[in-house]
Design a protein around this motif. Structure first.
Motif: not given
Length: 492
Positions: A353-356, A490-491, A20-28, A347-351
């Protein structure tokens, strides 16, 4: 059937699996851990310990040695063994019960005693939601704090206002930022309410009747009620849902995701505004010295951070429908068609929101304003906006309003034609200056055209808004803001 094979030398590596790009690029990292397997299954083990401790306190035959053995294994999870068990039993909770029992043989008889799968599943989800909101709220407060400083700094700088995306009366840069702030404050209220409203499912049994625990405690209803309360306390919750089915109501998920989705709408609106302003070269997000805007057009300064926020926010907005539909189809005491969806949606909602919020904070930490460009754009439109003031000045100098109105109307249309048909600058004021009729007020034109006289109470509104509504929110998070406001890198 199409078969896609990875090169032999790469098979089995992480690059051959979906990530998921949420874990590889965006979220903390913090939010990723909150939804990790390690966090999930160690929390299951903590919940089994809370249950055992409470049952022991209330008289069941459970020893301190059994509890100590369980406590020594909280984080020592054999994921491979659990996976093997799950292949056989096709049940994730029982797979981990067996895995923990192998690690803690003396405690094996009392693991999960009286509980149903949702005891660990649902209570862990509630803990995860609570911790997720605990991570998001300081990030949101940091955005609010930084944007408030920006709004205050530019509260008196006039800028063209727009309605229908057409030039309207002037506003100020800071006043426009206060509109973004106002929405963000509503989001803080919604997220805080969602966090404060969270309760614990507790120990409710298979269909929520606590029948299994009534059997364990030989029909002693007071002890079962005390067990429910005590386990909630050990898990860090003051309140619990007094009635549930097999699960806590998925309305709870809906309320949380609705608050996150609302945040997504706010961010999308704000960052769309920034993209529009960047197109006009009036306000820009930060742009790094070595950053490339386009592979083909070296001069470009694309608002990629704001675009990322809009992209992520759009996904966040759509997740609301998932949560609503999941709640709507929970038949009677529950159905399992919520499970797969919730694994993804929550999970995606929180990840997301975190990345945003991380990206938005980076934007707010480096917003750039170009006053001269703003002034030039004002100069192109202000003459038309000033026509009523010119008419009033002429009347005060002894002129006839209707005569003056007609003269201004004719000159305005002539100037408009220069702009629209010939691509020239707005020359209305030059035309006014050349018309002898307006000689009595020529000396007043600079004052009449002073942009600061067209912004009403905008500066005062910003000050009042910050003092009355923003500062209390910032103060609420004072103890964590220093850490939350650290510069964001930022990542990719």
């Amino acid at each position: 059937m199409v078969t896609i094979d990875a090169p032999v030398e790469l098979q089995g590596t992480e690059y051959c699996n979906y990530r998921s790009p949420l874990s590889t690029r965006y979220a903390s990292k913090e939010m990723q851990y909150n939804f990790s397997d390690q966090k999930k299954f160690s929390t299951w083990r903590k919940l089994w310990i809370y249950l055992a401790k409470a049952e022991k306190e209330l008289g069941l035959d459970i020893t301190d040695e059994q509890i100590s053995e369980l406590e020594s294994a909280i984080h020592d999870i054999d994921f491979a063994a659990a996976a093997e068990h799950e292949k056989k039993v096709r049940h994730d909770v029982m797979a981990h019960v067996h895995t923990l029992a192998e690690r803690c043989p003396h405690a094996a008889p009392i693991i999960h005693l009286g509980a149903t799968s949702c005891y660990v599943g649902d209570n862990t989800d509630l803990i995860t939601l609570k911790h997720g909101l605990d991570l998001l709220l300081p990030r949101l407060a940091a955005v609010i704090s930084r944007l408030a400083k920006f709004a205050d700094e530019y509260k008196s700088l006039p800028i063209l206002g727009f309605t229908h995306l057409q030039p309207a009366q002037l506003t100020t840069v800071g006043k426009r930022a206060s509109l973004w702030l106002s929405d963000l404050i509503m989001d803080e209220r919604a997220l805080s309410r969602a966090r404060d409203d969270l309760r614990f499912r507790g120990v409710k049994g298979t269909t929520g009747t606590q029948a299994s625990f009534m059997q364990l405690f030989k029909g002693d209803s007071a002890k079962v009620r005390a067990l429910d309360k005590r386990v909630a306390e050990l898990a860090g919750f003051e309140k619990r849902y007094l009635v549930t089915g097999q699960t806590y109501s998925r309305k709870v998920d809906l309320e949380v995701v609705a608050a996150l989705s609302g945040l997504g709408a706010t961010v999308h609106k704000m960052c769309s505004d920034i993209r529009l302003l960047a197109s006009r070269k009036e306000v820009e997000e930060p742009f790094e010295a070595s950053q490339i805007g386009s592979s083909a057009m070296p001069y470009k300064r694309n608002p990629m951070r704001s675009e990322r926020c809009c992209a992520l926010a759009r996904h966040l907005i759509t997740l609301h429908a998932n949560a609503a539909n999941t709640h709507a189809v929970q038949w009677l005491e529950r159905t399992l068609d919520d499970s797969a969806n919730r694994r993804i949606t929550l999970a995606e909602a929180f990840l997301t929101a975190d990345a945003t919020l991380l990206t938005l904070l980076n934007i707010c930490q480096g917003l750039v304003v170009y006053p001269k460009v703003i002034a030039r754009h004002i100069a192109q439109e202000l003459p038309f906006m000033a026509t009523e003031n010119i008419i009033m000045a002429m009347v005060q100098a002894g002129g006839d309003r209707q005569v003056c109105h007609e003269k201004i109307r004719v000159l305005s249309h002539e100037a408009g034609a220069q702009v629209k048909q010939h691509g020239k600058d707005n020359d209305l004021i030059d035309r006014v200056k050349k018309d002898a009729y307006f000689a009595p007020i020529i000396s007043q034109l600079d004052r009449i055209l002073d942009a600061s006289t067209f912004i009403g109470r905008a500066p005062e509104q910003v000050t009042e808004f910050i003092e009355e509504e923003v500062d209390p929110i910032v103060s609420k998070y004072a103890c964590v803001l220093k850490e939350a406001e650290k510069p964001v890198t930022l990542n990719i």
